[in-house]
Structure formats: structure tokens, C-alpha cells
Design a protein around this motif. Structure first.
Motif, PDB file in Angstrom:
ATOM      1  N   PHE A   1      -6.233   6.649   1.139  1.00  0.00           N
ATOM      2  CA  PHE A   1      -6.162   6.481   2.583  1.00  0.00           C
ATOM      3  C   PHE A   1      -7.015   5.278   2.971  1.00  0.00           C
ATOM      4  CE2 PHE A   1      -5.299  11.025   2.135  1.00  0.00           C
ATOM      5  CZ  PHE A   1      -4.229  11.206   3.004  1.00  0.00           C
ATOM      6  N   GLU A   2      -6.417   4.289   3.616  1.00  0.00           N
ATOM      7  CA  GLU A   2      -7.189   3.176   4.162  1.00  0.00           C
ATOM      8  C   GLU A   2      -7.756   3.617   5.497  1.00  0.00           C
ATOM      9  OE1 GLU A   2      -4.567  -0.201   4.350  1.00  0.00           O
ATOM     10  OE2 GLU A   2      -4.693  -0.522   2.187  1.00  0.00           O
TER      11      GLU A   2
ATOM     12  N   MET B   1       1.146   8.113   7.975  1.00  0.00           N
ATOM     13  CA  MET B   1       1.875   7.479   6.880  1.00  0.00           C
ATOM     14  C   MET B   1       3.366   7.665   7.120  1.00  0.00           C
ATOM     15  SD  MET B   1       1.272  10.441   4.019  1.00  0.00           S
ATOM     16  CE  MET B   1      -0.393  10.682   4.612  1.00  0.00           C
ATOM     17  N   LYS B   2       4.157   7.065   6.264  1.00  0.00           N
ATOM     18  CA  LYS B   2       5.599   7.346   6.241  1.00  0.00           C
ATOM     19  C   LYS B   2       5.905   7.939   4.871  1.00  0.00           C
ATOM     20  CE  LYS B   2       8.629   4.681   8.161  1.00  0.00           C
ATOM     21  NZ  LYS B   2       9.503   3.539   8.478  1.00  0.00           N
ATOM     22  N   ILE B   3       6.615   9.075   4.869  1.00  0.00           N
ATOM     23  CA  ILE B   3       7.014   9.742   3.634  1.00  0.00           C
ATOM     24  C   ILE B   3       8.526   9.600   3.510  1.00  0.00           C
ATOM     25  CG2 ILE B   3       7.060  11.908   2.343  1.00  0.00           C
ATOM     26  CD1 ILE B   3       4.665  12.813   4.094  1.00  0.00           C
TER      27      ILE B   3
ATOM     28  N   ILE C   1       5.323   7.264  -0.599  1.00  0.00           N
ATOM     29  CA  ILE C   1       4.342   7.347   0.495  1.00  0.00           C
ATOM     30  C   ILE C   1       3.974   5.924   0.889  1.00  0.00           C
ATOM     31  CG2 ILE C   1       2.116   8.266   1.224  1.00  0.00           C
ATOM     32  CD1 ILE C   1       4.147  10.420   0.247  1.00  0.00           C
ATOM     33  N   ASN C   2       4.243   5.554   2.144  1.00  0.00           N
ATOM     34  CA  ASN C   2       3.954   4.211   2.644  1.00  0.00           C
ATOM     35  C   ASN C   2       2.756   4.219   3.581  1.00  0.00           C
ATOM     36  OD1 ASN C   2       6.223   2.593   1.587  1.00  0.00           O
ATOM     37  ND2 ASN C   2       7.429   4.077   2.737  1.00  0.00           N
ATOM     38  N   HIS C   3       1.794   3.377   3.271  1.00  0.00           N
ATOM     39  CA  HIS C   3       0.608   3.101   4.086  1.00  0.00           C
ATOM     40  C   HIS C   3      -0.109   4.361   4.599  1.00  0.00           C
ATOM     41  CE1 HIS C   3      -2.187   0.749   6.317  1.00  0.00           C
ATOM     42  NE2 HIS C   3      -1.755   1.145   7.488  1.00  0.00           N
ATOM     43  N   PRO C   4      -0.617   5.207   3.701  1.00  0.00           N
ATOM     44  CA  PRO C   4      -1.442   6.316   4.180  1.00  0.00           C
ATOM     45  C   PRO C   4      -2.759   5.758   4.729  1.00  0.00           C
ATOM     46  CG  PRO C   4      -1.437   6.252   1.771  1.00  0.00           C
ATOM     47  CD  PRO C   4      -0.469   5.206   2.244  1.00  0.00           C
TER      48      PRO C   4
ATOM     49  N   HIS D   1       0.834  -1.202   0.000  1.00  0.00           N
ATOM     50  CA  HIS D   1       0.000   0.000   0.000  1.00  0.00           C
ATOM     51  C   HIS D   1       0.870   1.253   0.000  1.00  0.00           C
ATOM     52  CE1 HIS D   1      -2.912   2.857   2.133  1.00  0.00           C
ATOM     53  NE2 HIS D   1      -3.298   2.769   0.885  1.00  0.00           N
ATOM     54  N   GLN D   2       1.546   1.441  -1.119  1.00  0.00           N
ATOM     55  CA  GLN D   2       2.423   2.599  -1.229  1.00  0.00           C
ATOM     56  C   GLN D   2       2.228   3.287  -2.569  1.00  0.00           C
ATOM     57  OE1 GLN D   2       6.639   1.695  -1.313  1.00  0.00           O
ATOM     58  NE2 GLN D   2       6.166  -0.458  -1.647  1.00  0.00           N
TER      59      GLN D   2
END
Length: 152
Positions: free
Chosen positions: A138-139, A48-50, A30-33, A21-22
Motif C-alpha cells: 500500500f502506498e 485500489m482497483k481489483i 490489483i492496481n494501485h493499492p 504499481h500493480q
């Protein structure tokens, strides 16, 4: 046998990609928003992680959605008291990862036009000073931890 091995390999690659999910544009990943909520009508927090794989600093300036208002925020906990401040931007240093997570930087969502439900995905755009827009999904996740500081 070779064909079966190839099919298994492709399935593993597909599953890893689907679970990741990136989203990426140029040098920004962008990782896991995701959005965590406690009440289905909000407010809620986005995390998230940017990762900036480039050689220049960039700034996340805003988040644009059609389902809610979004602001960049920073929160901290001192002696059990949570304080939160709206930010004009979040700086993303070159060759570094910036985590938007509970108790630090995050996106504050409010004034929802929809009801939040666990498991749905909502479209949004992250707007960077140099890179421009990155479309993300976005999940939506129901908050399960009291220590999450999602509720403000």
C-alpha cells in the motif's frame, strides 16, 4: 544506433512497469493499492482497483496487515450525510473490475501501530475466498481533497 534504441525501449518499459504499481496472482490483478490519510495516526481509507480476469466470481474477504486493523466498508452520501457500513466481503464479478474508491467500497484502517507518512509503502495481504492471499504494498498518500471522504 540499434543499441541506443533498445536501451531507450527498455527504459520506457521499466518506467511504465514501475509506475503501474500493480500486483497479480492467477486471474486477479490489483492496481494501485494505496492508503489516504488526514491525520498521521489514522483512521485512514484504503483504495485500489481489483480486476477479475477469470470466469468465476470471487470475494475479497479481508485485509491482513501488521501495521493496523483493517475492515471492509461501504459508504455513501445521501443529502450531504455520509453513512458507512462494515461488510463481510466485497464481491468481484468475473471479467469485471471493481474499484475501491471514495464514496463506495473501501478498506477502513484503524488502530495504527505506526505513524503514517506520505510516500512510504506498507505491506499487506488481500484474502480472497477462492484465490487465497495476494501480497500487496500500500502506498501511503496524504489526503489532498476534501471531497475524498477519507475522514470518517
Amino acid at each position: 544506433m540499434l543499441c541506443r534504441g533498445l536501451i531507450i525501449f527498455l527504459m520506457i518499459v521499466f518506467v511504465k512497469t514501475a509506475l503501474a504499481h500493480q500486483f497479480q496472482k492467477d486471474h486477479i490483478n490489483i492496481n494501485h493499492p494505496h492508503i489516504k490519510y488526514t491525520i498521521s495516526s489514522g483512521p485512514a481509507a484504503g483504495y485500489m482497483k481489483i480486476v477479475n480476469m477469470g470466469f468465476d466470481t470471487d470475494r475479497l474477504l479481508k485485509v491482513v496487515t501488521d501495521f493496523a486493523d483493517a475492515e471492509l466498508h461501504y459508504s455513501k452520501v445521501d443529502d450531504g450525510i455520509v453513512t458507512m457500513k462494515e461488510l463481510d466481503y466485497i464481491e468481484i464479478a468475473p471479467q469485471k473490475a471493481k474499484s475501491l474508491k471514495p464514496g463506495t467500497h473501501h478498506i477502513m484502517f484503524s488502530n495504527f501501530s505506526i505513524e503514517l507518512k506520505d510516500g512510504i509503502s506498507l505491506e499487506g495481504y488481500l484474502v480472497f475466498e477462492k484465490l487465497g492471499e495476494i501480497k500487496v504494498l500500500f502506498e501511503v498518500e496524504n489526503q489532498t481533497s476534501i471531497d475524498d471522504h477519507t475522514e470518517h
